[in-house]
Design an enzyme around this catalytic site. Structure first.
Site, mmCIF file in Angstrom:
data_model
loop_
_atom_site.group_PDB
_atom_site.id
_atom_site.type_symbol
_atom_site.label_atom_id
_atom_site.label_comp_id
_atom_site.label_asym_id
_atom_site.label_seq_id
_atom_site.Cartn_x
_atom_site.Cartn_y
_atom_site.Cartn_z
ATOM 1 N N ASP A 90 1.023 -0.979 0.184
ATOM 2 C CA ASP A 90 0.282 0.159 -0.069
ATOM 3 C C ASP A 90 1.119 1.460 0.623
ATOM 4 O OD1 ASP A 90 -2.089 1.571 0.599
ATOM 5 O OD2 ASP A 90 -2.892 0.825 1.128
ATOM 6 N N ASP A 101 -3.622 7.402 -3.279
ATOM 7 C CA ASP A 101 -3.238 6.268 -2.388
ATOM 8 C C ASP A 101 -3.597 4.820 -2.937
ATOM 9 O OD1 ASP A 101 -3.554 4.094 -0.216
ATOM 10 O OD2 ASP A 101 -4.906 5.574 1.058
ATOM 11 N N HIS A 161 -12.067 5.937 2.074
ATOM 12 C CA HIS A 161 -11.541 6.951 2.907
ATOM 13 C C HIS A 161 -11.678 8.228 2.252
ATOM 14 C CE1 HIS A 161 -7.225 7.556 2.826
ATOM 15 N NE2 HIS A 161 -7.500 5.765 3.020
ATOM 16 N N HIS A 169 -6.979 11.116 6.122
ATOM 17 C CA HIS A 169 -8.113 10.371 6.244
ATOM 18 C C HIS A 169 -9.088 11.157 6.547
ATOM 19 C CE1 HIS A 169 -5.282 6.783 6.072
ATOM 20 N NE2 HIS A 169 -6.371 6.516 5.896
ATOM 21 N N GLU A 193 -11.754 1.534 -0.983
ATOM 22 C CA GLU A 193 -10.093 -0.201 -0.379
ATOM 23 C C GLU A 193 -10.676 -0.932 -0.230
ATOM 24 O OE1 GLU A 193 -7.448 1.009 1.804
ATOM 25 O OE2 GLU A 193 -7.925 2.724 2.363
ATOM 26 N N GLU A 287 -6.928 -1.266 -3.864
ATOM 27 C CA GLU A 287 -7.154 0.151 -3.296
ATOM 28 C C GLU A 287 -6.693 0.983 -4.996
ATOM 29 O OE1 GLU A 287 -5.046 1.894 -0.267
ATOM 30 O OE2 GLU A 287 -6.190 3.883 -0.589
HETATM 31 MN MN MN Z 1 -3.913 2.995 0.799
HETATM 32 MN MN MN Z 2 -6.442 4.138 2.096
#
Ligand code: MN
Ligand code: MN
Length: 301
Positions: A90, A101, A161, A169, A193, A287
């Site tokens: 990630d 992200d 998020h 976040h 995600e 994600e």
């Molecule tokens: Mn992530």
């Molecule tokens: Mn994330």
């Protein structure tokens, strides 16, 4: 999915971050192999992001098997990836505080590839539903239905998020089960995600006492000041380097570990405990970060 962004630096930065994130994610897949050091893999990801002109938005997370999230190697880590393991990578790229992200899961030979396919398909199905005005519950519904139909179980207490500048976040959560009445708004940025475990898994994560990823804010500086000059100086230095984004201690090799630990125990430095599947079953994740528009979404990653 249509692209109708107004001209503006924000979206240009987001797209630049997204391009780098996408490229590093695709390049890292071939590096996830039996015998590779987790520390070397995470370091490679972070260096590659910088080489391509991005900032590292958060420490590269390497989650193996039941470790679902918030795990990044310590500087002295001697963990090596092995056959039969499910490896989540990630990563986050920052350009002018705007963050992309993204995550990918690799099933090394002997691990359940079906979990990976379920996570990826759930993400695809979720993104089909994304446009302005859609309730987050509808996204969670698409995710859990897809995963369930493939014989697996979503992780109900992990979610995507909203993302704002220097705030990974922010506000709205994007659930992996049908929950939540908030509506997605045009022009805003969200990470979607899905996390998937086996049918015999609990379908929830619990946190360990172990913390490998931290964060400080302006408020941390003010609170550290009351403890002393060295405390304040340390927090200020980390805040200047991270701008409030998450970090790993391996980025600050000369920091006094005891001092940092004290700040964490006092709640001045925030931590994200390592999250593991509650019954120890393996977890896969996929994600993307997207911008929501009136009639669809733009996948940045
Ligand atoms: Mn992530
Ligand atoms: Mn994330």
């Amino acid at each position: 999915m249509s692209v109708r962004a107004p001209d503006g630096d924000v979206y240009a930065s987001l797209r630049a971050a997204g391009e780098i994130a996408k490229r590093v994610r695709s390049e890292v897949v071939g590096r996830v192999r039996d015998g590779v050091s987790a520390l070397e893999l995470a370091t490679w990801v972070e260096e590659r992001i910088r080489e391509l002109g991005g900032g590292v938005a958060f420490p590269c997370n390497i989650g193996v098997n039941e470790v679902a999230a918030h795990s990044t190697p310590y500087p002295d880590s001697d963990y090596f990836l092995r056959r039969g393991t499910l490896v989540k990578v990630d990563l986050g790229v920052e350009v002018d505080g705007l963050v992309a992200d993204t995550a990918v899961t690799v099933a090394l030979p002997g691990a359940d590839e079906g979990l990976v396919v379920a996570a990826e398909r759930a993400l695809e199905e979720a993104l089909r539903t994304v446009r302005a005005g859609v309730r987050v519950r509808a996204i969670g519904e698409a995710i859990s239905r897809t995963i369930g139909s493939m014989g697996y179980r979503p992780i109900s207490n992990l979610s995507g998020h909203q993302i704002e500048r220097y705030n990974l976040h922010a506000g709205v959560s994007i659930p992996n089960v049908p929950a939540g009445e908030e509506k997605l708004e045009a022009g805003k940025v969200y990470a979607v995600e899905p996390f998937v475990t086996t049918r015999s898994g609990a379908g929830v994560v619990r946190h360990l006492d172990r913390v490998e990823i931290f964060r400080v804010s302006e408020d941390s500086v003010i609170r550290a000041r009351r403890l002393g000059e060295r405390h304040e100086a340390l927090v200020r230095r980390i805040l200047e380097a991270t701008r409030g984004l998450p970090y790993a201690l391996r980025w600050f090799p000369d920091v006094d570990g005891n001092l940092h630990n004290l700040l964490y125990r006092r709640g001045i430095v925030k931590g994200y405990p390592v999250l593991v599947e509650a019954s120890g079953e393996p977890v896969a994740q996929a994600e993307h970060t997207v911008v929501v528009w009136e009639d669809g979404c733009e996948v940045l990653t």
